[in-house]
Scaffold this active site. Structure first.
Site, PDB file in Angstrom:
ATOM      1  N   PRO A 206      -8.515   3.822   6.138  1.00  0.00           N
ATOM      2  CA  PRO A 206      -7.349   3.404   7.354  1.00  0.00           C
ATOM      3  C   PRO A 206      -6.191   4.359   7.615  1.00  0.00           C
ATOM      4  CG  PRO A 206      -7.213   1.454   5.643  1.00  0.00           C
ATOM      5  CD  PRO A 206      -8.071   2.604   5.398  1.00  0.00           C
ATOM      6  N   GLU A 207      -6.818   4.433   8.368  1.00  0.00           N
ATOM      7  CA  GLU A 207      -5.797   5.319   9.685  1.00  0.00           C
ATOM      8  C   GLU A 207      -4.284   5.112   9.991  1.00  0.00           C
ATOM      9  OE1 GLU A 207      -7.150   8.220  12.810  1.00  0.00           O
ATOM     10  OE2 GLU A 207      -9.548   7.458  11.842  1.00  0.00           O
TER      11      GLU A 207
ATOM     12  N   ASN B  79      -9.522  10.690  11.254  1.00  0.00           N
ATOM     13  CA  ASN B  79     -10.769  11.287  11.580  1.00  0.00           C
ATOM     14  C   ASN B  79     -10.731  10.197  13.276  1.00  0.00           C
ATOM     15  OD1 ASN B  79     -12.685  13.296  11.711  1.00  0.00           O
ATOM     16  ND2 ASN B  79     -14.698  11.290  10.754  1.00  0.00           N
TER      17      ASN B  79
ATOM     18  N   LYS C 110      -0.283   7.215   6.022  1.00  0.00           N
ATOM     19  CA  LYS C 110      -1.050   6.479   5.947  1.00  0.00           C
ATOM     20  C   LYS C 110      -0.803   5.636   4.791  1.00  0.00           C
ATOM     21  CE  LYS C 110      -4.718   9.496   7.764  1.00  0.00           C
ATOM     22  NZ  LYS C 110      -6.130  10.473   7.384  1.00  0.00           N
TER      23      LYS C 110
ATOM     24  N   ARG D  44     -15.238  16.956   8.095  1.00  0.00           N
ATOM     25  CA  ARG D  44     -15.082  16.015   8.188  1.00  0.00           C
ATOM     26  C   ARG D  44     -16.276  16.036   9.686  1.00  0.00           C
ATOM     27  NH1 ARG D  44     -11.146  12.161   7.049  1.00  0.00           N
ATOM     28  NH2 ARG D  44     -12.541  11.198   7.626  1.00  0.00           N
TER      29      ARG D  44
END
Ligand SMILES: [Zn+2]
Length: 333
Positions: A2-3, A231, A50, A310
């Site tokens: 989770p961001e 991301n 985060k 990524r």
């Protein structure tokens, strides 16, 4: 993982339990014994990037929390939300499970309230009372209900995910934490000025970091400067700013860097707002095959040498590279 906006939403949910005592525990965590939370009081919660922090004390009133308290009306609203309604948030791809729990009026909590006053007035023995929660890929926090599996596994079993930690409070409500790592920490590690969703976010420091002679897509994921960026935010902010992910920050104009930081903050804030209102965040480039202008989107894994690579999506037409790539033979001659 989770961001920032998702973790802020979890923080918002957990906030409703501040001031309550743990009366029963459960969960599969081996690192921390769930039973050790028995009878503790949840006295505060903070979010940083985060990471989610929960402060537990053995007594109901151990010390004043200074100006940590949130305004009364919001406090009441949050208690009501936690006590009377079922709310749950899954990982990024999931919707809030119960649409009736949407609360469009909810204000965005300034979750970092008072962060700067933490640590300073704490006696030495006060350390290690903050539970630091770091979420895994499918990490989530559920309130007053458990996560249910949505499909059978390959063997045909319908097995619900097992929470790492469940805390039942004296109000009758409970919190369930899934797919996360937890450890005790002191609050001094918390620095709100790199948190993109904090009012104390230090723009100058972020701009300076972005201006380094390295691809901006590396810097954006550097949690020292852009805590909370993951991301999705990286890809979306770069697209909206019209900047190629591999552009060297040192070759971008101050205006371009400024616009990029604007998009990071705006996209993240909008995403959080959407989460609080049960609205899905619209993505323009992340995992897309075409950009909104109809161009074909490129996809490749980028990351610092030896670092985590990524997957990155970009539109070569809307996001020209700076400096432009040299012709193939250029480097050989
Ligand atoms: Zn395009």
């Amino acid at each position: 993982m989770p961001e920032g906006p998702s973790v802020r939403k979890y923080h918002h949910l957990v906030s409703g339990f501040v001031g309550q005592q743990v009366i029963k525990t459960g969960g599969s965590s081996k690192m921390l014994s769930p039973a050790s939370f028995q009878s503790l009081w949840l006295q505060d919660t903070q979010v940083h990037g985060k990471k989610l922090f929960l402060r537990f004390d053995p007594d109901e009133e151990t010390r004043s929390h200074g100006n940590n308290a949130l305004p009364e009306p919001l406090e009441g609203e949050r208690m009501e939300e936690a006590g009377d309604q079922k709310q749950a948030v899954g990982s990024d791809s999931q919707k809030i499970s119960d649409p009736s729990s949407r609360s469009p009026e909810l204000a965005v909590p300034s979750g970092d309230d008072g962060l700067d006053c933490l640590g300073g007035d704490s006696p030495a023995g006060d350390a290690e009372r903050w539970l630091e929660v770091r979420f895994g890929l499918f990490g989530s926090v559920w309130v007053n209900e458990f996560s249910r599996t949505k499909k059978a596994n390959k063997k045909g079993d319908w097995r619900d995910p097992i929470p790492r930690l469940v805390l039942y409070f004296d109000s009758g409500g409970f919190l369930a934490f899934y797919n996360c790592q937890m450890s005790w920490s002191s609050s001094s590690v918390v620095k709100p000025n790199s948190d993109i969703l904090s009012e104390k976010f230090h723009r100058g420091q972020a701009l300076e970091a972005l201006g380094q002679e390295q691809p901006v897509c590396y810097t954006l994921l550097d949690q020292r400067y852009f805590s909370g960026v993951g991301n999705i935010i990286k890809n979306e902010a770069l697209y909206r700013a019209g900047i190629h992910p591999l552009s060297l920050g040192s070759l971008l104009s101050p205006l371009q860097l400024d616009v990029l930081v604007d998009h990071v903050v705006e996209f993240s804030a909008d995403w959080l707002q959407g989460k609080l209102q049960g609205r899905q965040q619209h993505q323009q480039i992340y995992q897309k095959e075409q950009c909104p202008a109809g161009h074909r989107v490129m996809k490749e894994a980028f990351g610092p040498p030896g670092g985590f690579q990524r997957l990155t999506w970009w539109c070569p037409q809307c996001q020209p590279k700076v400096p432009p790539d040299k012709p193939e033979q250029g480097q050989l001659s």
